[in-house]
Design an enzyme around this catalytic site. Structure first.
Site, short mmCIF file in Angstrom:
data_model
loop_
_atom_site.label_atom_id
_atom_site.label_comp_id
_atom_site.label_asym_id
_atom_site.label_seq_id
_atom_site.Cartn_x
_atom_site.Cartn_y
_atom_site.Cartn_z
N GLU A 68 18.61 61.94 49.74
CA GLU A 68 19.63 61.74 48.70
C GLU A 68 20.36 60.44 48.96
O GLU A 68 20.69 60.12 50.10
CB GLU A 68 20.59 62.94 48.68
CG GLU A 68 21.81 62.82 47.79
CD GLU A 68 21.49 62.43 46.34
OE1 GLU A 68 20.63 63.08 45.72
OE2 GLU A 68 22.12 61.47 45.84
N ASP A 96 18.13 55.32 50.14
CA ASP A 96 17.58 54.98 48.83
C ASP A 96 16.06 55.08 48.92
O ASP A 96 15.46 54.54 49.87
CB ASP A 96 18.01 53.55 48.48
CG ASP A 96 17.71 53.21 47.04
OD1 ASP A 96 16.63 53.61 46.54
OD2 ASP A 96 18.55 52.55 46.40
N ASP A 118 16.59 60.66 37.93
CA ASP A 118 17.41 59.93 36.95
C ASP A 118 16.49 59.22 35.94
O ASP A 118 15.54 58.56 36.34
CB ASP A 118 18.28 58.89 37.67
CG ASP A 118 19.37 59.55 38.50
OD1 ASP A 118 19.67 60.74 38.26
OD2 ASP A 118 19.93 58.89 39.40
N LYS A 122 17.14 52.72 29.73
CA LYS A 122 16.90 51.36 29.22
C LYS A 122 15.58 50.81 29.76
O LYS A 122 15.30 50.92 30.97
CB LYS A 122 18.04 50.43 29.66
CG LYS A 122 19.35 50.76 28.96
CD LYS A 122 20.43 49.78 29.32
CE LYS A 122 21.72 50.20 28.62
NZ LYS A 122 22.92 49.90 29.41
N GLU A 195 17.61 72.14 36.79
CA GLU A 195 16.66 72.99 36.05
C GLU A 195 17.39 74.23 35.50
O GLU A 195 17.18 74.63 34.35
CB GLU A 195 15.54 73.41 36.99
CG GLU A 195 14.46 74.25 36.36
CD GLU A 195 13.28 74.43 37.31
OE1 GLU A 195 13.30 73.86 38.42
OE2 GLU A 195 12.35 75.15 36.94
#
Ligand code: SAM
Length: 212
Positions: A68, A96, A118, A122, A195
């Site tokens: 995470e 990351d 995520d 865009k 979920e």
């Protein structure tokens, strides 16, 4: 994931015995952290850790690592982990996913879970999506020969993008459904926080399993 600044989260993470801090120095030797040669499965972007904690509880012969990026979210996973006194097969890393190949060696990971990643809606951010070809190429290097990935999302745009990316990268699809909870693949399914939330709102859950 809504990111509230959780007071003291960095200290909690620094002090936690369940978080591996020198993750890059364990590259290629994660089995030593677990003290056995069981397969290693990882969840990238685990959020508050509901899925991976339940997976570790159900499968004591598999080693799990939850990844995470944000401290404020990771602390919630640590709180859940602390309730599992006898659990030996679950650790966390705050990092990351961009650095995944610096943390895991070639063929070190048996299975990767990507849950409700995520969407980065865009176009100019498409490369940041965890199912973009850029990330798939990285995953290919760390997966074992028979390794695979499972991806779940309620986001149709992200799912369609991911299917294209899987196909263009030459990966093979083992299973796919656009309504997981009403499909045969739902047996044994462990729900994630997102979920649960989105399926309660009536959104169908998309799922694909694929391998290089
Ligand atoms: N997997 C959880 C679930 O299904 O409930 C959380 C889903 S949440 C939408 C996505 C999570 O991925 C967030 O906690 C976010 O901080 C994390 N994340 C996003 N990009 C990441 C990256 N590049 N590396 C690590 N974690 C990331």
């Amino acid at each position: 994931m809504r990111l509230r600044n959780v007071k003291g989260s960095r200290d909690t993470i620094a002090d936690s015995e369940f978080v591996i801090h020198d993750e890059k120095s364990n590259r290629g030797q994660w089995n030593k952290i677990f003290g056995n040669d069981n397969p290693i499965n990882i969840e990238i972007g685990m959020g508050k850790g509901m899925f991976i904690t339940e997976m570790a509880r159900r499968n004591p012969d598999i080693n799990y690592i939850g990844i995470e990026k944000y401290s404020s979210v990771l602390v919630r996973a640590i709180e859940k982990r602390e309730l599992e006194e006898n659990m030996k097969n679950l650790f966390f890393i705050r990092m990351d996913a961009e650095e995944i190949e610096e943390v895991f060696g070639n063929e070190e990971v048996s299975y990767i879970y990507l849950n409700f990643s995520d969407p980065w809606p865009k176009d100019r951010h498409a490369k940041r999506r965890l199912t973009s070809d850029r990330f798939l190429n990285r995953y290919k290097n760390i997966l074992t020969k028979d390794g695979a990935i499972q991806f779940k999302t309620d986001n149709v745009m992200l799912f369609d993008f991911s299917l294209e990316s899987i196909e263009e990268s030459g990966w093979k699809i083992d299973a796919m459904t656009r309504d997981l909870h009403h499909s045969d693949y739902n047996e044994g399914n462990v729900m994630t926080e997102y979920e649960k939330k989105f399926s309660e709102m009536g959104n169908p859950i998309n799922m694909v399993r694929f391998r290089p």
